[in-house]
Design a protein around this motif. Structure first.
Motif, short mmCIF file in Angstrom:
data_model
loop_
_atom_site.label_atom_id
_atom_site.label_comp_id
_atom_site.label_asym_id
_atom_site.label_seq_id
_atom_site.Cartn_x
_atom_site.Cartn_y
_atom_site.Cartn_z
N ASN A 110 0.82 -1.20 0.00
CA ASN A 110 0.00 0.00 0.00
C ASN A 110 0.86 1.26 0.00
N GLN A 111 0.45 2.23 -0.81
CA GLN A 111 1.06 3.56 -0.79
C GLN A 111 -0.05 4.60 -0.73
N GLU A 112 0.19 5.66 0.05
CA GLU A 112 -0.83 6.70 0.18
C GLU A 112 -0.18 8.06 0.33
N LEU A 113 -0.64 9.02 -0.45
CA LEU A 113 -0.20 10.41 -0.38
C LEU A 113 -1.40 11.27 -0.04
N THR A 114 -1.26 12.10 1.01
CA THR A 114 -2.37 12.89 1.51
C THR A 114 -1.99 14.36 1.57
N TYR A 115 -2.90 15.21 1.10
CA TYR A 115 -2.74 16.66 1.22
C TYR A 115 -3.98 17.21 1.94
N MET A 116 -3.75 18.10 2.90
CA MET A 116 -4.85 18.68 3.66
C MET A 116 -4.73 20.19 3.70
N TYR A 117 -5.88 20.87 3.55
CA TYR A 117 -5.91 22.33 3.51
C TYR A 117 -6.89 22.84 4.57
N LYS A 118 -6.40 23.72 5.42
CA LYS A 118 -7.20 24.37 6.45
C LYS A 118 -7.92 23.37 7.36
N ASN A 119 -7.39 22.19 7.52
CA ASN A 119 -7.99 21.17 8.38
C ASN A 119 -9.45 20.90 8.04
N SER A 120 -9.85 21.18 6.83
CA SER A 120 -11.23 20.94 6.40
C SER A 120 -11.31 20.24 5.06
N TYR A 121 -10.34 20.46 4.19
CA TYR A 121 -10.37 19.91 2.84
C TYR A 121 -9.17 18.97 2.66
N PHE A 122 -9.39 17.87 1.98
CA PHE A 122 -8.30 16.90 1.85
C PHE A 122 -8.33 16.22 0.49
N LEU A 123 -7.16 15.77 0.08
CA LEU A 123 -6.97 14.98 -1.13
C LEU A 123 -6.16 13.75 -0.75
N ILE A 124 -6.63 12.55 -1.12
CA ILE A 124 -5.94 11.30 -0.81
C ILE A 124 -5.72 10.52 -2.10
N LEU A 125 -4.45 10.23 -2.39
CA LEU A 125 -4.08 9.39 -3.53
C LEU A 125 -3.57 8.06 -2.98
N ASN A 126 -4.10 6.96 -3.50
CA ASN A 126 -3.77 5.65 -2.95
C ASN A 126 -3.49 4.65 -4.06
N HIS A 127 -2.50 3.77 -3.82
CA HIS A 127 -2.22 2.67 -4.73
C HIS A 127 -2.01 1.41 -3.91
N SER A 128 -2.68 0.32 -4.27
CA SER A 128 -2.53 -0.96 -3.58
C SER A 128 -2.30 -2.05 -4.61
N LEU A 129 -1.31 -2.88 -4.34
CA LEU A 129 -0.99 -4.05 -5.19
C LEU A 129 -1.22 -5.31 -4.37
N PHE A 130 -2.07 -6.21 -4.88
CA PHE A 130 -2.39 -7.46 -4.21
C PHE A 130 -1.85 -8.62 -5.05
N LYS A 131 -1.06 -9.49 -4.44
CA LYS A 131 -0.54 -10.67 -5.12
C LYS A 131 -1.14 -11.93 -4.51
N ASP A 132 -1.44 -12.91 -5.36
CA ASP A 132 -2.08 -14.16 -4.92
C ASP A 132 -3.37 -13.87 -4.17
N VAL A 133 -4.24 -13.07 -4.79
CA VAL A 133 -5.48 -12.64 -4.17
C VAL A 133 -6.32 -13.86 -3.75
N ILE A 134 -6.82 -13.85 -2.52
CA ILE A 134 -7.70 -14.91 -2.03
C ILE A 134 -9.14 -14.51 -2.32
#
Length: 763
Positions: free
Chosen positions: A532-556
């Motif tokens: 898992n990777q996640e990049l978060t930006y927050m503005y004025k403690n009210s607005y946020f942007l979250i970018l996420n990437h997840s890689l799953f191997k041998d998914v059950i």
């Protein structure tokens, strides 16, 4: 009737999430919680980003008064619920609940009752950890919700009682009683709750080829009676040490669960002309009951005034499930009344799990804002699954009755032993008022052995007699947080995890839905890996942007495999949902949101909108448990989905006694392992009145009845599969809550159980 297809648990892939019980403690500086913010007014920072977590300061929020903890969690940014039972973190498959930095020592159903009967006024803040650090034993892409309670110093007794009644297709009721007691060094916290309901489902199952088509339509009704509770006793040995004993118990009885499906088999020639249509009816009945008991002993020693401490846990868990089912394929008969039994399959599927476990956690804090954490865990588990299948064939291949029918017995006594050893170390440093970082790693060793006594035949004896699994995993973690200025904050996290199969997934048993439609568990399933990777930006403690990437191997997951066969001169298609590892999967998401109050706090709203891109890559044509070959199933499809969620609380009067809630979510169609999941949406409304110590509430969920699951899959071979599952999520609930006693009672320490991760894998 918990087993058919398990659709509800699978459909939401990366966009909806199941509440689960898994272990770990929160040991970072933030988890001292209240002492860092006592005496500080944070009305301008109700929602903010701190280090590795989002913090929602509900003590400064207008939505707290009169709410339950569960209601408040639904109003927390990044959190939501689609069924009023499970909580979800945006972009995470699972949400794990902690209280005061301790994993709640309850199973999922008891935990929901606890949250729905705990006053929100007791809560100081809610922390949402989207990417947990190495000190947590979480699996896959789990996230954590930590509820920090206010510190209350006075002795006394308090509690609450709650009753509720719900109506969807059937009526259901529940009640609970909670009690808190503190006197000097002794604290006792107890809860008793029960419920009675019928969980209804309506299915449409279609599968086949261009020449043979199967369709099954009908209902599944699952009556349930539940009773459970817990008692936690906490005693302060000295000023620096505490000893706590916790006992949790939960019992469920599900008798006379029924499946009633009408099955139609249609055949066509090469020119598409109808050849024949044949009907059967599936009538299944199941009796099941399960018991879950766990006890945990905890010792905590405070080492200094900075928050350094030693925490030790020892636990025992006993889980029992007994399931007996009678599956019948009924033939039309002379009057087309489906009074003749063509085939009967009787299944006896018990499961017993015993677990001994222990954890040790050491946290050392230094004056230069540096924290060192280290610890370890051990789990020893044994599962015993003694499965018996009795198959009665009453009609031969020509459709003639078979006299003196003798059952064919298939049996498999599957015993699974597992030992898990884990060690972790983390380093956390606050370099300045603007920049902080955390790095750590977890090393886990898993040794397991599955043995099948009395296998069904010599061929399977070779395949099933001994199954060894040994895992050695190094799981690193990294995060940093940078406050650019008072208004802008940016953070990044990376985490690697593994996901072990649940114990029921390893038990090699078939669960029949119809004669030609069943699920198959798999003892050969191995652990999957997640990055898992996640990049978060927050503005004025009210607005946020979250970018996420997840890689799953041998998914059950479950994979729908089809094959054609002949019976009584009729070509049929069999569809098996095989539990196995299935290729790789990637999930990429971008979400923007806000948490704000408007109009002098008459309106409180949080709103999220985002997109998720799924990439699936897997192929399968063989049942790993039997070696039976099916047509090739391929899922290498990509999809991009839109997700919208908004939760709103409207205060209707100046005295803050009337509140209107308006919640809505929309999940666009997306590709998952079983095929294309069509869009889901729901509008939920609530009206609440606070009157002294009483709270009266009416909730209507899924107002427009749009929260239904549909999956459609087409293969290049011509095979197709369609599922429509209506779980009657539209319902109305009326509840009454009464709080009594001294509301200033200091809460008992909530202690995480050393066996919480094992308990989760029983479900």
């Amino acid at each position: 009737m918990k087993t058919p297809i398990l659709i509800a648990a699978l459909f939401f892939s990366g966009l909806t999430f199941a509440q689960q019980n898994k272990p770990d403690s929160i040991k970072t500086p933030n988890n001292e919680g209240v002492q860092h913010i006592e005496g500080v007014t944070l009305t301008k920072q109700v929602f903010k980003k701190q280090s590795d977590r989002f913090v929602y300061d509900v003590a400064s929020s207008p939505v707290t008064k009169g709410n339950t903890t569960f209601d408040l969690l639904k109003q927390t940014p990044l959190l939501s619920t689609t069924d009023d039972k499970t909580l979800k973190i945006a972009g995470k498959n699972n949400a794990l609940i902690y209280i005061n930095g301790r994993k709640t020592n309850m199973d999922a159903e008891s935990l929901v009752q606890f949250l729905k009967n705990t006053p929100a006024e007791n809560i100081q803040k809610i922390e949402v950890i989207t990417v947990p650090g190495s000190e947590y034993q979480v699996e896959s892409s789990d996230g954590i919700i930590n509820i920090v309670l206010k510190k209350k110093m006075s002795d006394g007794t308090s509690g609450n009682m709650r009753m509720s009644n719900s109506q969807n297709k059937y009526n259901s009721s529940s009640a609970s009683f909670s009690l808190n007691y503190r006197k000097d060094k002794l604290g006792i916290n107890a809860n008793l709750n029960g419920a009675e309901n019928i969980q209804p489902q309506t299915y449409i199952l279609r599968n086949g080829t261009d020449k043979v088509k199967n369709e099954s339509t009908g209902d599944i009704d699952d009556p349930n009676k539940n009773i459970g509770g817990y008692i936690n006793v906490d005693y302060q040995l000295t000023d620096k040490s505490n000893l706590a004993l916790s006992w949790n118990s939960w019992a469920n009885r599900s008798y006379n669960s029924t499946i009633n499906l009408l099955n139609k088999i249609t055949q066509y020639d090469n020119n598409g002309h109808l050849i024949s249509t044949d009907y059967t009816r599936t009538k299944n009945k199941e009796n099941a009951r399960n018991y879950n008991n766990s006890v945990n002993l905890n010792y905590e020693l405070k080492l200094d005034s900075l928050g350094s401490k030693l925490n030790v846990n020892a636990a025992y868990l006993n889980y029992k499930r007994f399931q007996y089912s009678d599956n019948n394929t009924m033939l039309p008969g002379a009057m087309n009344d489906f009074s003749l039994t063509g085939k009967k399959i009787i299944q006896d599927i018990p499961q017993i799990i015993n677990n001994f476990s222990g954890t040790v956690d050491y946290v050392q804090k230094f004056k230069n804002d540096f924290t060192f954490s280290a610890g370890g865990n051990f789990n020893k588990t044994k599962t015993d699954n003694d499965t018996k299948n009795y198959t009665y064939q009453f009609v031969d291949q020509d459709g003639n009755p078979i006299p003196n029918v003798q059952p064919k017995l298939d049996f498999n006594h599957f015993i699974y032993d597992e030992s898990i050893y884990g060690l972790y170390v983390t380093f956390e440093k606050k370099f300045s008022d603007k920049f902080s970082g955390k790095v750590g790693t977890r090393y886990e060793i898993t040794n397991s052995l599955g043995t099948a006594d009395n296998p069904q035949n010599p061929v399977e004896a070779q395949r099933h007699q001994r199954i060894d699994r040994d895992y050695k995993n190094l799981l690193p973690y990294l995060s940093f947080n940078y406050a650019i200025n008072d208004k802008n904050n940016i953070s990044y996290s990376f985490s690697s995890r593994m996901r072990r199969p649940s114990f029921w997934e390893l038990n090699p048993v078939k669960n029949y839905i119809t004669e030609d439609n069943y699920t198959q568990n798999n003892p050969f399933v191995k652990a999957s890996s997640t990055y898992n990777q996640e990049l978060t930006y927050m503005y004025k403690n009210s607005y946020f942007l979250i970018l996420n990437h997840s890689l799953f191997k041998d998914v059950i997951t479950q994979v729908p495999l089809q094959r054609k066969y002949m019976e009584n001169g009729i070509e049929k298609v069999q569809l098996a949902y095989i539990r196995t590892n299935f290729g790789t999967k990637q999930e990429m998401s971008a979400m923007v949101g806000m948490q704000k109050t408007f109009f002098k706090q008459y309106l409180t709203t949080n709103f999220n909108i985002g997109v998720q891109h799924n990439i699936n890559d897997g192929t399968l044509n063989t049942d790993p448990t039997t070696g039976q070959v099916f047509d090739m199933y391929t899922n290498n499809t990509k999809s991009t989905s839109l997700v919208i969620q908004t939760n709103n609380t409207i205060r209707l009067d100046k005295k803050k006694t009337w509140f209107l809630g308006v919640n809505y979510f929309f999940v666009d169609k997306q590709q998952i392992e079983l095929g294309l999941l069509k869009n889901l949406m729901s509008l939920d409304l609530s009206l609440k009145k606070n009157w002294n110590d009483w709270t009266f509430a009416v909730n209507v969920n899924d107002v427009f009845r749009t929260n239904m699951v549909e999956i459609e899959d087409y293969q290049s071979s011509g095979n197709y599969n369609y599922i429509r599952n209506d779980q009657y999520r539209r319902n109305m609930t009326v509840s009454i809550t009464y709080n009594f006693g001294n509301q200033k009672v200091k809460k008992v320490r909530d202690i995480e159980s050393a066996s919480d991760d094992i308990k989760n894998r029983t479900r």
